[in-house]
Write a protein that holds these residues in place. Structure first.
Motif, PDB file in Angstrom:
ATOM      1  N   LEU A   6       0.973  -1.347  -0.150  1.00 21.14           N
ATOM      2  CA  LEU A   6      -0.183  -0.016  -0.137  1.00 21.14           C
ATOM      3  C   LEU A   6       0.809   1.233  -0.041  1.00 21.14           C
ATOM      4  O   LEU A   6       0.536   2.162  -0.659  1.00 21.14           O
ATOM      5  CB  LEU A   6      -1.019   0.049   1.148  1.00 21.14           C
ATOM      6  N   LYS A   8       3.736   1.568  -1.170  1.00 25.02           N
ATOM      7  CA  LYS A   8       4.042   1.664  -2.669  1.00 25.02           C
ATOM      8  C   LYS A   8       3.332   2.151  -3.609  1.00 25.02           C
ATOM      9  O   LYS A   8       3.835   3.176  -4.501  1.00 25.02           O
ATOM     10  CB  LYS A   8       4.796   0.283  -3.500  1.00 25.02           C
ATOM     11  N   ARG A   9       2.006   1.831  -3.522  1.00 25.57           N
ATOM     12  CA  ARG A   9       0.941   2.402  -4.403  1.00 25.57           C
ATOM     13  C   ARG A   9       0.761   3.902  -3.999  1.00 25.57           C
ATOM     14  O   ARG A   9       0.369   4.652  -4.784  1.00 25.57           O
ATOM     15  CB  ARG A   9      -0.331   1.765  -4.096  1.00 25.57           C
ATOM     16  N   ASP A  12       3.172   7.435  -5.433  1.00 29.84           N
ATOM     17  CA  ASP A  12       2.901   8.073  -6.533  1.00 29.84           C
ATOM     18  C   ASP A  12       1.457   8.866  -6.675  1.00 29.84           C
ATOM     19  O   ASP A  12       1.014   9.543  -7.622  1.00 29.84           O
ATOM     20  CB  ASP A  12       2.910   7.299  -7.936  1.00 29.84           C
ATOM     21  N   THR A  38     -12.302   5.059  -4.349  1.00 26.94           N
ATOM     22  CA  THR A  38     -10.906   4.351  -4.392  1.00 26.94           C
ATOM     23  C   THR A  38     -10.497   4.135  -2.944  1.00 26.94           C
ATOM     24  O   THR A  38     -10.786   4.679  -1.966  1.00 26.94           O
ATOM     25  CB  THR A  38      -9.877   5.545  -5.056  1.00 26.94           C
ATOM     26  N   TYR A  81      -6.475   4.140   3.996  1.00 24.91           N
ATOM     27  CA  TYR A  81      -6.637   3.003   3.345  1.00 24.91           C
ATOM     28  C   TYR A  81      -8.321   2.345   3.886  1.00 24.91           C
ATOM     29  O   TYR A  81      -8.267   2.249   5.124  1.00 24.91           O
ATOM     30  CB  TYR A  81      -5.938   1.925   3.331  1.00 24.91           C
TER      31      TYR A  81
END
Length: 83
Positions: A6, A8-9, A12, A38, A81
């Motif tokens: 998560l 890493k996502r 960006d 999302t 998240y």
């Protein structure tokens, strides 16, 4: 999904929610709507929003309100998240 994936996502992602001097109350509905579309949202906490609290505390409080999990906080930015 594990926390590292998560993060890493989130790297960006653009900031889509800004918390200002009015605090977290006004952004709660917008954040909830974004988390419906999302699963990962990046939030910027402006210095005026912090008052006597930390970004970590603000992110945790906001996450509790919308039923999300804090993935990370770094500087004045947090990532939440929700499945």
């Amino acid at each position: 999904m594990d926390t590292q994936a998560l993060r890493k996502r989130a790297h960006d992602l653009d900031v889509t929610v800004w918390v200002g001097k009015s605090g977290i109350d006004p952004v709660e509905p917008e954040l909830d709507d974004q988390l419906k579309d999302t699963d990962l949202v990046k939030i910027k906490f402006l210095r005026a929003a912090q008052g006597g609290t930390t970004v970590t505390q603000l992110a945790a409080n906001l996450a509790d309100r919308v039923g999300a999990k804090v993935i990370e906080t770094r500087g004045n930015t947090g990532v939440l998240y929700r499945r």
